[in-house]
Design a protein around this motif. Structure first.
Motif, mmCIF file in Angstrom:
data_model
loop_
_atom_site.group_PDB
_atom_site.id
_atom_site.type_symbol
_atom_site.label_atom_id
_atom_site.label_comp_id
_atom_site.label_asym_id
_atom_site.label_seq_id
_atom_site.Cartn_x
_atom_site.Cartn_y
_atom_site.Cartn_z
ATOM 1 N N ARG A 80 0.827 -1.217 0.000
ATOM 2 C CA ARG A 80 0.000 0.000 0.000
ATOM 3 C C ARG A 80 0.858 1.263 0.000
ATOM 4 O O ARG A 80 0.563 2.202 -0.710
ATOM 5 C CB ARG A 80 -0.926 -0.009 1.208
ATOM 6 C CG ARG A 80 -1.952 -1.116 1.137
ATOM 7 C CD ARG A 80 -3.070 -0.914 2.143
ATOM 8 N NE ARG A 80 -4.077 -1.940 1.925
ATOM 9 C CZ ARG A 80 -4.226 -2.994 2.707
ATOM 10 N NH1 ARG A 80 -3.460 -3.151 3.756
ATOM 11 N NH2 ARG A 80 -5.146 -3.885 2.433
ATOM 12 N N THR A 81 1.894 1.255 0.866
ATOM 13 C CA THR A 81 2.810 2.395 0.940
ATOM 14 C C THR A 81 4.243 1.892 0.965
ATOM 15 O O THR A 81 4.508 0.763 1.368
ATOM 16 C CB THR A 81 2.567 3.253 2.205
ATOM 17 O OG1 THR A 81 2.763 2.443 3.350
ATOM 18 C CG2 THR A 81 1.178 3.863 2.200
ATOM 19 N N LEU A 82 5.147 2.767 0.567
ATOM 20 C CA LEU A 82 6.568 2.435 0.529
ATOM 21 C C LEU A 82 7.154 2.699 1.913
ATOM 22 O O LEU A 82 7.808 3.703 2.166
ATOM 23 C CB LEU A 82 7.256 3.258 -0.561
ATOM 24 C CG LEU A 82 8.652 2.842 -0.984
ATOM 25 C CD1 LEU A 82 8.704 1.384 -1.388
ATOM 26 C CD2 LEU A 82 9.135 3.723 -2.122
ATOM 27 N N ASP A 83 6.914 1.767 2.836
ATOM 28 C CA ASP A 83 7.289 1.935 4.240
ATOM 29 C C ASP A 83 8.781 2.055 4.459
ATOM 30 O O ASP A 83 9.223 2.685 5.417
ATOM 31 C CB ASP A 83 6.762 0.758 5.071
ATOM 32 C CG ASP A 83 5.253 0.631 4.998
ATOM 33 O OD1 ASP A 83 4.576 1.652 4.779
ATOM 34 O OD2 ASP A 83 4.769 -0.501 5.157
ATOM 35 N N ASP A 103 9.881 6.722 1.831
ATOM 36 C CA ASP A 103 9.205 7.966 2.212
ATOM 37 C C ASP A 103 7.714 7.805 2.470
ATOM 38 O O ASP A 103 7.015 8.780 2.678
ATOM 39 C CB ASP A 103 9.438 9.022 1.134
ATOM 40 C CG ASP A 103 8.942 8.595 -0.233
ATOM 41 O OD1 ASP A 103 8.290 7.532 -0.336
ATOM 42 O OD2 ASP A 103 9.211 9.309 -1.207
ATOM 43 N N GLY A 104 7.211 6.598 2.457
ATOM 44 C CA GLY A 104 5.795 6.373 2.775
ATOM 45 C C GLY A 104 4.822 6.703 1.652
ATOM 46 O O GLY A 104 3.608 6.716 1.874
ATOM 47 N N GLN A 105 5.318 6.933 0.446
ATOM 48 C CA GLN A 105 4.406 7.273 -0.655
ATOM 49 C C GLN A 105 3.508 6.084 -1.002
ATOM 50 O O GLN A 105 3.862 4.935 -0.801
ATOM 51 C CB GLN A 105 5.187 7.746 -1.883
ATOM 52 C CG GLN A 105 6.024 6.662 -2.546
ATOM 53 C CD GLN A 105 6.760 7.169 -3.763
ATOM 54 O OE1 GLN A 105 6.136 7.446 -4.781
ATOM 55 N NE2 GLN A 105 8.072 7.278 -3.652
ATOM 56 N N LYS A 106 2.327 6.391 -1.502
ATOM 57 C CA LYS A 106 1.368 5.350 -1.883
ATOM 58 C C LYS A 106 1.865 4.611 -3.114
ATOM 59 O O LYS A 106 2.453 5.194 -4.005
ATOM 60 C CB LYS A 106 -0.001 5.958 -2.156
ATOM 61 C CG LYS A 106 -0.711 6.432 -0.921
ATOM 62 C CD LYS A 106 -2.134 6.873 -1.270
ATOM 63 C CE LYS A 106 -2.847 7.285 -0.016
ATOM 64 N NZ LYS A 106 -3.539 6.213 0.622
ATOM 65 N N LEU A 107 1.606 3.309 -3.123
ATOM 66 C CA LEU A 107 1.992 2.475 -4.268
ATOM 67 C C LEU A 107 0.801 2.293 -5.195
ATOM 68 O O LEU A 107 -0.357 2.272 -4.742
ATOM 69 C CB LEU A 107 2.467 1.111 -3.786
ATOM 70 C CG LEU A 107 3.758 1.110 -2.984
ATOM 71 C CD1 LEU A 107 4.009 -0.265 -2.389
ATOM 72 C CD2 LEU A 107 4.928 1.527 -3.862
#
Length: 110
Positions: free
Chosen positions: A43-46, A49-53
């Motif tokens: 779901r996110t690039l943990d 930077d945490g951006q949505k996938l």
């Protein structure tokens, strides 16, 4: 004549595992499993930077593979029921163990 061992590595979806077997008869000498700290990022690039996938993405952090390798190989080399690990020199016969850059000055080898 010294014993020879074979080590197998498996990187799965959520964890990595190592298995050490005696080459002469295939007897299992040790095994270990380590869960990836970041698991599967879908779901996110943990790990960054945490951006949505985007939809249908499932990624793993490359750092998780390295950390897992650092845990599972020593864990599998430790013979069952013993406090003394097998010598890594007796496992790596050919080719030599892998190395990768650990930082600006020193390589990291297993």
């Amino acid at each position: 004549m010294s014993q020879k061992y074979i080590i197998g590595l498996d990187y799965g979806t959520l964890s990595g595992r190592a298995l050490v077997v005696r080459a002469s008869d295939g007897a299992e000498m040790g095994t270990d499993v380590h869960d990836y700290p970041h698991a599967v990022m879908d779901r996110t690039l943990d790990a960054a930077d945490g951006q949505k996938l985007p939809p249908d993405f499932a990624l793993q952090s490359p750092a998780d593979y390295i950390e897992t390798l650092e845990h599972i190989v020593p864990g599998a080399l430790k013979a069952p029921g013993s406090t003394r690990p097998m010598s890594s020199a007796s496992v790596w016969t050919s080719p030599p163990p892998p190395c990768w850059p650990a930082g600006p000055t020193a390589p990291r080898c297993v």
